[in-house]
Design an enzyme around this catalytic site. Sequence first.
Site, mmCIF file in Angstrom:
data_model
loop_
_atom_site.group_PDB
_atom_site.id
_atom_site.type_symbol
_atom_site.label_atom_id
_atom_site.label_comp_id
_atom_site.label_asym_id
_atom_site.label_seq_id
_atom_site.Cartn_x
_atom_site.Cartn_y
_atom_site.Cartn_z
ATOM 1 N N ASN A 13 -45.318 -1.155 -55.330
ATOM 2 C CA ASN A 13 -45.296 -2.446 -55.225
ATOM 3 C C ASN A 13 -46.602 -2.856 -55.120
ATOM 4 O OD1 ASN A 13 -44.936 -5.079 -54.367
ATOM 5 N ND2 ASN A 13 -44.529 -4.757 -52.311
ATOM 6 N N LYS A 15 -47.884 -5.837 -54.833
ATOM 7 C CA LYS A 15 -48.161 -7.307 -54.100
ATOM 8 C C LYS A 15 -49.152 -8.126 -55.075
ATOM 9 C CE LYS A 15 -47.755 -4.458 -49.860
ATOM 10 N NZ LYS A 15 -47.480 -4.277 -48.721
ATOM 11 N N HIS A 98 -38.249 -8.631 -49.709
ATOM 12 C CA HIS A 98 -39.411 -8.100 -49.159
ATOM 13 C C HIS A 98 -39.741 -8.413 -47.757
ATOM 14 C CE1 HIS A 98 -43.471 -6.036 -48.544
ATOM 15 N NE2 HIS A 98 -42.936 -5.193 -49.275
ATOM 16 N N GLU A 100 -42.724 -9.288 -46.406
ATOM 17 C CA GLU A 100 -43.724 -10.337 -46.669
ATOM 18 C C GLU A 100 -42.961 -11.619 -47.077
ATOM 19 O OE1 GLU A 100 -46.424 -7.997 -49.070
ATOM 20 O OE2 GLU A 100 -46.624 -6.533 -47.268
ATOM 21 N N GLU A 170 -37.481 -0.526 -45.166
ATOM 22 C CA GLU A 170 -38.950 -0.596 -44.914
ATOM 23 C C GLU A 170 -39.291 -1.163 -43.408
ATOM 24 O OE1 GLU A 170 -41.341 -0.737 -48.740
ATOM 25 O OE2 GLU A 170 -40.911 -2.998 -48.445
ATOM 26 N N GLY A 176 -48.431 -1.194 -44.430
ATOM 27 C CA GLY A 176 -49.857 -1.458 -44.536
ATOM 28 C C GLY A 176 -50.431 -1.311 -43.201
ATOM 29 N N SER A 216 -46.119 2.692 -45.439
ATOM 30 C CA SER A 216 -47.521 3.724 -45.387
ATOM 31 C C SER A 216 -47.141 5.138 -45.998
ATOM 32 C CB SER A 216 -47.875 3.808 -44.087
ATOM 33 O OG SER A 216 -48.473 2.584 -43.426
HETATM 34 C C1 PEP Z 1 -44.622 -2.215 -49.316
HETATM 35 O O1 PEP Z 1 -45.254 -3.274 -49.784
HETATM 36 O O2 PEP Z 1 -43.469 -2.349 -49.648
HETATM 37 C C2 PEP Z 1 -44.944 -1.053 -48.489
HETATM 38 C C3 PEP Z 1 -44.404 -0.339 -48.162
HETATM 39 O O3 PEP Z 1 -46.541 -1.247 -48.284
HETATM 40 P P1 PEP Z 1 -47.473 0.001 -47.650
HETATM 41 O O4 PEP Z 1 -47.129 1.252 -48.564
HETATM 42 O O5 PEP Z 1 -48.788 -0.428 -48.089
HETATM 43 O O6 PEP Z 1 -47.280 0.352 -46.475
#
Ligand code: PEP
Length: 252
Positions: A13, A15, A98, A100, A170, A176, A216
């Site tokens: 992803n 973003k 998501h 976010e 998630e 992040g 992460s």
């Molecule tokens: C994501 O954006 O879905 C995500 C898991 O980000 P990251 O791997 O940077 O934690």
Amino acid sequence: MGHADRPTIIAGNWKMYKTIGETVAYIHQFIPLVKDVAPLVYLAVPFTAIRAASDAAKGTNIVIGAQDVNEHAEGAFTGEISCGMLKEAGAQFVIVGHSERRQIYHESDAMVNKKLRAVYASGLQPILCVGETLQMREAGVTEFVLQTQVTHSLDGFSSGQVARTIIAYEPVWAIGTNKHATPEIAEKAHRFIREVISETWDAETAARVVIQYGGSVKPENAPKLLLEPDIDGLLVGGASLSAVTFSQIIKG
Ligand code: PEP
């Protein structure tokens, strides 16, 4: 049906990163790195880069998708993009709900449900994201939150539609932050989500649904996560921005 009977799907992803030029350069570098890998490889790129990404990835094992979609087919919705537009641009899947989107743009399960209805009708494959915040985990309501997000987001959909959905667990506290969930914590949540699917739909649907872990993920922690019986894939944010690092995660 166990882990081995479900496809392993590893999705990136991006973003709000990468221009069209950066996307094409990435895909050209990425193609030889992942051409022989066993997992299915998905990349969710910015809207503006979908056409260029799908052209650059044509004839390869890289599947291009989007990061969000509007629930309407068309209309006066300034700034929004429909499923039909995504498909025409070359997207084959789309991320919905998501964290976010849920946190920054206040997307509710009801909104996610409407989006999923449009996604199923279009033939795009959805990746539905669910996950608790740190506050929810500390308050001991993780399972209640996951159950609510899964059943409300997927309310009214058939077993066939649910089985075709990728669910991404998630935990918001892991996104992040460099604090990935341990394999044990992630597996517990994945098993719980599969139980919810089994109870709300049926055991066969639960056995078929692919559940990814996201939060992460790095080359160092990916292999152990993927050893867990209910972790069928990964959704990778930051570490998918480098073709080399992402390919290391995919190769395991
Ligand atoms: C994501 O954006 O879905 C995500 C898991 O980000 P990251 O791997 O940077 O934690």
